[in-house]
Design a protein around this motif. Sequence first.
Motif, PDB file in Angstrom:
ATOM      1  N   SER A 377       0.821  -1.209   0.000  1.00  0.00           N
ATOM      2  CA  SER A 377       0.000   0.000   0.000  1.00  0.00           C
ATOM      3  C   SER A 377       0.857   1.262   0.000  1.00  0.00           C
ATOM      4  CB  SER A 377      -0.941  -0.004   1.203  1.00  0.00           C
ATOM      5  OG  SER A 377      -0.193  -0.063   2.387  1.00  0.00           O
ATOM      6  N   ILE A 378       2.128   1.135   0.349  1.00  0.00           N
ATOM      7  CA  ILE A 378       2.991   2.308   0.264  1.00  0.00           C
ATOM      8  C   ILE A 378       3.319   2.607  -1.192  1.00  0.00           C
ATOM      9  CG2 ILE A 378       5.291   3.159   0.778  1.00  0.00           C
ATOM     10  CD1 ILE A 378       5.095   1.601   3.398  1.00  0.00           C
ATOM     11  N   LYS A 379       3.646   1.561  -1.911  1.00  0.00           N
ATOM     12  CA  LYS A 379       4.028   1.730  -3.313  1.00  0.00           C
ATOM     13  C   LYS A 379       2.823   2.018  -4.195  1.00  0.00           C
ATOM     14  CE  LYS A 379       8.244   1.457  -4.893  1.00  0.00           C
ATOM     15  NZ  LYS A 379       9.169   0.348  -4.880  1.00  0.00           N
ATOM     16  N   ARG A 380       1.756   1.295  -3.979  1.00  0.00           N
ATOM     17  CA  ARG A 380       0.598   1.416  -4.857  1.00  0.00           C
ATOM     18  C   ARG A 380      -0.656   1.663  -4.036  1.00  0.00           C
ATOM     19  NH1 ARG A 380       3.904   0.348  -8.527  1.00  0.00           N
ATOM     20  NH2 ARG A 380       4.567  -1.674  -9.283  1.00  0.00           N
ATOM     21  N   ARG A 381      -0.795   2.902  -3.641  1.00  0.00           N
ATOM     22  CA  ARG A 381      -1.885   3.227  -2.741  1.00  0.00           C
ATOM     23  C   ARG A 381      -3.250   3.027  -3.413  1.00  0.00           C
ATOM     24  NH1 ARG A 381      -1.732   9.159  -1.273  1.00  0.00           N
ATOM     25  NH2 ARG A 381      -0.017   8.599   0.084  1.00  0.00           N
ATOM     26  N   GLY A 382      -3.316   3.424  -4.671  1.00  0.00           N
ATOM     27  CA  GLY A 382      -4.594   3.376  -5.381  1.00  0.00           C
ATOM     28  C   GLY A 382      -5.224   2.002  -5.380  1.00  0.00           C
ATOM     29  N   MET A 383      -4.366   1.000  -5.340  1.00  0.00           N
ATOM     30  CA  MET A 383      -4.827  -0.375  -5.449  1.00  0.00           C
ATOM     31  C   MET A 383      -5.814  -0.759  -4.346  1.00  0.00           C
ATOM     32  SD  MET A 383      -2.100  -3.260  -6.034  1.00  0.00           S
ATOM     33  CE  MET A 383      -1.699  -4.080  -4.546  1.00  0.00           C
ATOM     34  N   PHE A 384      -5.532  -0.340  -3.121  1.00  0.00           N
ATOM     35  CA  PHE A 384      -6.360  -0.792  -2.008  1.00  0.00           C
ATOM     36  C   PHE A 384      -7.411   0.226  -1.582  1.00  0.00           C
ATOM     37  CE2 PHE A 384      -2.582  -3.438  -1.582  1.00  0.00           C
ATOM     38  CZ  PHE A 384      -3.164  -4.681  -1.490  1.00  0.00           C
ATOM     39  N   GLU A 385      -7.364   1.397  -2.188  1.00  0.00           N
ATOM     40  CA  GLU A 385      -8.303   2.429  -1.777  1.00  0.00           C
ATOM     41  C   GLU A 385      -9.760   1.994  -1.817  1.00  0.00           C
ATOM     42  OE1 GLU A 385      -6.173   6.695  -2.310  1.00  0.00           O
ATOM     43  OE2 GLU A 385      -7.757   6.182  -3.707  1.00  0.00           O
TER      44      GLU A 385
END
Lengths: 988, 418
Positions: A377-385
Amino acid sequence: MAQDKCHLITQVGQPQVSHCATPLPVQESLALGKHLGKALPAVSPSPAAGRVHDDLKEMLDSNKDSLKLEAMKRIVAMIARGKNASDLFPAVVKNVACKNIEVKKLVYVYLVRYAEEQQDLALLSISTFQRGLKDPNQLIRASALRVLSSIRVPIIVPIMMLAIKEAASDMSPYVRKTAAHAIPKLYSLDSDQKDQLIEVIEKLLADKTTLVAGSVVMAFEEVCPERIDLIHKNYRKLCNLLIDVEEWGQVVIINMLTRYARTQFLSPNQNESLLEESAEKAFYGSEEEDTKEPKAEAASLAKRKPYVMDPDHRLLLRNTKPLLQSRNAAVVMAVAQLYFHLAPKAEVGVIAKALVRLLRSHRSVQYVVLQNVATMSIKRRGMFEPYLKSFYIRSTDPTQIKILKLEVLTNLANETNISTILREFQTYIRSMDKDFVAATIQAIGRCATNIGKVRDTCLNGLVQLLSNRDELVVAESVVVIKKLLQMQPAQHSEIIKHMAKLTDNIQVPMARASILWLIGEYCEHVPKIAPDVLRKMAKSFTNEEDIVKLQVINLAAKLYLTNSKQSKLLTQYVLNLAKYDQNYDIRDRARFIRQLIVPTEKSGALNKYAKKLFLAQKPAPILESSFKDRDHFQLGSLSHLLNAKAVGYQELPDWPDEAPDPSVRNVEVRGAPQGAGCMGGQGGSVSEESGSSSSSSSSSGSEEEEEEEEEGSGEQSEDKEEEEKRPKRKDKEGSRKAAMGSAGRYPLGKRGSSVNPFSLNPAVTPPPPQPIPSSSIISTSLVTDLEGLTLTDTSLTPAVSVPHALPGMSRDPCPSWGLQVGGSASHTPAPRPRQLLSPAFGAVRTYELLHRMAGEGLSVEYCFSRRPFPGDPHMVAVHIQISNNTDAEVKSLRVSEPKLLSGMRIQEFPEIGTRLAPGDTANVVMGIDFCDSTQAANFQLCTHTRHFYVSIQPPVGELMAPVFMSENEFKKEQGEWGTGTGGSQPRR
Amino acid sequence: MIHSLFLINCSGDIFLEKHWKSVVSQSVCDYFFEAQEKAIDVENVPPVISTPHHYLISIYRDKIFFVSVIQSEVPPLFVIEFLHRVADTFQDYFGECSETAIKDNVVIVYELLEEMLDNGFPLATESNILKELIKPPTILRSVVNSITGSSNVGDTLPTGQLSNIPWRRAGVKYTNNEAYFDVVEEIDAIIDKSGSTVFAEIQGVIDSCIKLSGMPDLSLSFMNPRLLDDVSFHPCIRFKRWESERVLSFIPPDGNFRLISYRVSSQNLVAIPVYVKHMISFKENSSSGRFDVTIGPKQNMGKTVESVVMTVHMPKAVLNMNLTATQGSYTFDPVTKVLTWDVGKITPQKLPNLKGLVNLQSGAPKPEENPSLNIQFKIQQLAISGLKVNRLDMYGEKYKPFKGVKYITKAGKFQVRT
């Protein structure tokens, strides 16, 4: 069993229960358990135990199977409880050949447990297993191998090696699987066997059954994870088999393929500007759309940018995706990490849903998954939003899960959702779980630093917490507020004043220290309060914790520098107290500070700078996640979880800057033109395919794409077919794909190509890369060289085997042969006089240089005359035949503008000045030095009116000259050239 | 991979150990005990513990710690998932996964562990294969065994391991051919103080019990398959068929198994079948507080809400509770501070209510937080998402099986914040 227990209990000193005949009631054993566990090692050789064993020995020696069984059961129960039963070894091992299956199995259990300790006696059982290895029943063969390989007795290493080798070529895939399992066992017993084991692994990697795949990759990972080259040829097969492999194998294969892909493909995210675009797309477009047409998207992306995803890379992503739906959390996690590390940014999103699903699972699964989600979630925040709410915390979650969820929530916070998240946090602060509350306060602090908009809100909230009744909460808030204030101290002198008041009440050392530091740092903002605080602290100095004392000294020093009038005496007092403190750190600090701030005659230049030293602008601390940068570990691995390198961890390599040759993964598929059963075909149909493709395959990106799409559509149509024989169908598909792969994309003229003309049976692996003392194996370099031969020259397709690869030459009756690279001297070590043999002619093949149609009536053919080119020994003579099929005459034929790679030279033929009448032919000879490479020589063929671009590409065989060499000479030569880098090799 | 396994009960006894490679001394578990002590609560024992020479990966199931010893890098989930599979197998074999059951069947346990792992790498984990290799103990069989001296170890060699469908054994025969499917849906929800839903989603599973002879090929279709947002499958299901037609097509394992588990997307509005009215307050400066909770049904398509149970973890300062329930009975455990109210069936005419006084420790500050209420309930014959099975077809066999589908809705992690 009962009796055993009784003895133990007596030992522990409770004779009153020692007469119980039935197994102990649970409570009693619970109460005794701890003592039992500790007493065990001492108990085992006791005389009492010996007596019990006598009785067991008797039972084992009896003729009745039921008695034996009873005895074995009791022994196994002893082993299970960790008691020593090793003195029964001779009695037990006798029963290894017992007819009763259960007795036999239990004996195996015993044997595997104790053989290591009783090596000599264990040897007694070996012959039984050796017999078992020859049994007609595959399951018995397998179980014999399994037990044999599990006995850790170094003496039998050769026997094991032999058994594994034999089993690796067993007819039954189950036995082969067992062989794969046995490999790591043998390796751990004797790592000297590595080379031989690698051979076996290589052989088993080529196995086409799903049963073997997982186990052999496991063996590969344990024995030789660095030999990534062994995977090339099996890569596509593994990708295609993956879905049918059992779940544990899937995990191992996926992890290995992740590593493989990182070494072989280019980063799909290298183009940053495009990246953002595609990320946006993922954000706006619905997930479904995204996942449905990754291929189309990839294609469209490819059109716009130079990066083209290798079809093999795509194959891996496509074939692993369905496994996100596995019921096995480990498989899901493996696919998730694969996508995270390998997929283009726009496609990574698909894994979020599956990972969120795992959060419903057991606590321990949640724990591991959340750790990984936190990193992602640090690298790809959008993914888990979209799944933010799935990370909301329930009061029933265990603390460690709560804290991890909090971490994820904090990572996901942004301008849009921060208000929701802060409202959640407010609920959490009132939790009964104080560790969790402390973590929440820290999380609020992090949100405040990251999102400027809410900083004031957060700060106000935290200040309110300062009046909380729980000291831990207050302390944590103070620490966090201190960090926040550091960012904008000027506006918050009120808060600093408020905190100054807290020093009276708050006792947590860290919080006190934080307050003191704050006041010291910003003493200019609170000029009236600061000296008062120092006064109070000076009073209580001796009772403070060390960390607080240090801050008191610090505060004193700062005040002395800014406001010496009011605080001079206080500072002196504090420093004097500190001078006699018990802690040497504090004494040290006091001495150091006194020298620094109090001007004396001795004190040097530093004194002038004391103010600068103490009251320098300090950068605000960055509150960041402890999971930052953890993604340099492969996700899902033990090392990632521990955030430390675990034993045996294989580093996840960085993407290469340039793509390694993709053709290494090409596999020859024989006798299976359209996937009609891939076993046992002996014909060389592939050369036809590759031959036909050779004319067009310049291996351009667009072509690859087309092929990719073709593959996809083919698959879809197949989907509609019956699914009854699933695995079999997959097999077909796989082989067909492989066939297409090799046919469509073979880049001509590249070295290290992989169509291997020597393996007649596709199940047999290509020869290993090292030279092996057996003469039937050919060195790789020769193999690769010769491969070029078959590709361009269909007539040379090996119908049989090695010797025929070079027609003509092999028929020579010479006792031993050497092939010497004839093109250039670069490989030849010293100019040693060598007898050049006269070239023998088989059918010399002619190649087309210019077709009649393309040449507007002019057709040109060439052949390699296999004669030394006069004038330059490094050049290959090319015989060119030009025929004029036009109606008009052709004049001044010549070569011009040769485009050659560095090192290549060309000796043009003299211009044909005379006219070439219609229907006439002319023959000329030109020399080309190909520099030992199979790269094409490009040049223009000019007539008086036209220019034609042509190229000549030599098959490797044509670059060699036959040389006579005695066997000894050859060996010497080979030795000099190291491990088969030369082009020569003995025949027969 | 997995080096050794220790089974440890709650009081810290190692009651079973199994080694797949060289023996690892029991003393390695000391690191585990240390971590356990530090964690206080069993739930908080970290699943992965690093020791100087080994790594310990553990799970906690049914009051037993399964502690595995690892020597080198391995995906932790791999081990955790496997340990759960071991626990499931014990459950399957002995009906319960308890210390007594394991101790009573220690030989079978050992045989199972031997088959499940080879050199630390999973070998046979499918229940169908294991049952062919080692027969589960039954009373009848143990009687027969003691008389005839035959054993639990199958003397036929397992063929499932060799086939393309390892989950099904060959030669299955039943006189009554039956196939049952239970669609079980659980509502996970967080309801906030004011009664509005913070978070709600539906998690469902289809558990099957299939007793069909031969090699049946089933396909199960739904009326509204689009509801299923995220699905995970038993390996028997053909993935491609689902992708293209949204039909579950499979050759089933024999016996009980979980066919799929799914999630209904959280975007859809979830109908919450119950509401809770609550009034919990602690008075400042006095050692008492008030507690008043009412549970009522919302419109649920005419179905009754049954087996309602409420559990509340009260704050530590609570000494005792004097309550009266209009329906059902309540218990309060003063040691763990857990209040349990077993309500039973809710009738809309007379709403169940629990009301009374809370005794607090005198002198202690009043608890800051109101406890959250965990609710459990059941609704028969209803899948709350509206999922409906359309039909079940069977190919490959001639007989007509008896088919049945049952729907049930339960509360999952259903929490009301107060």
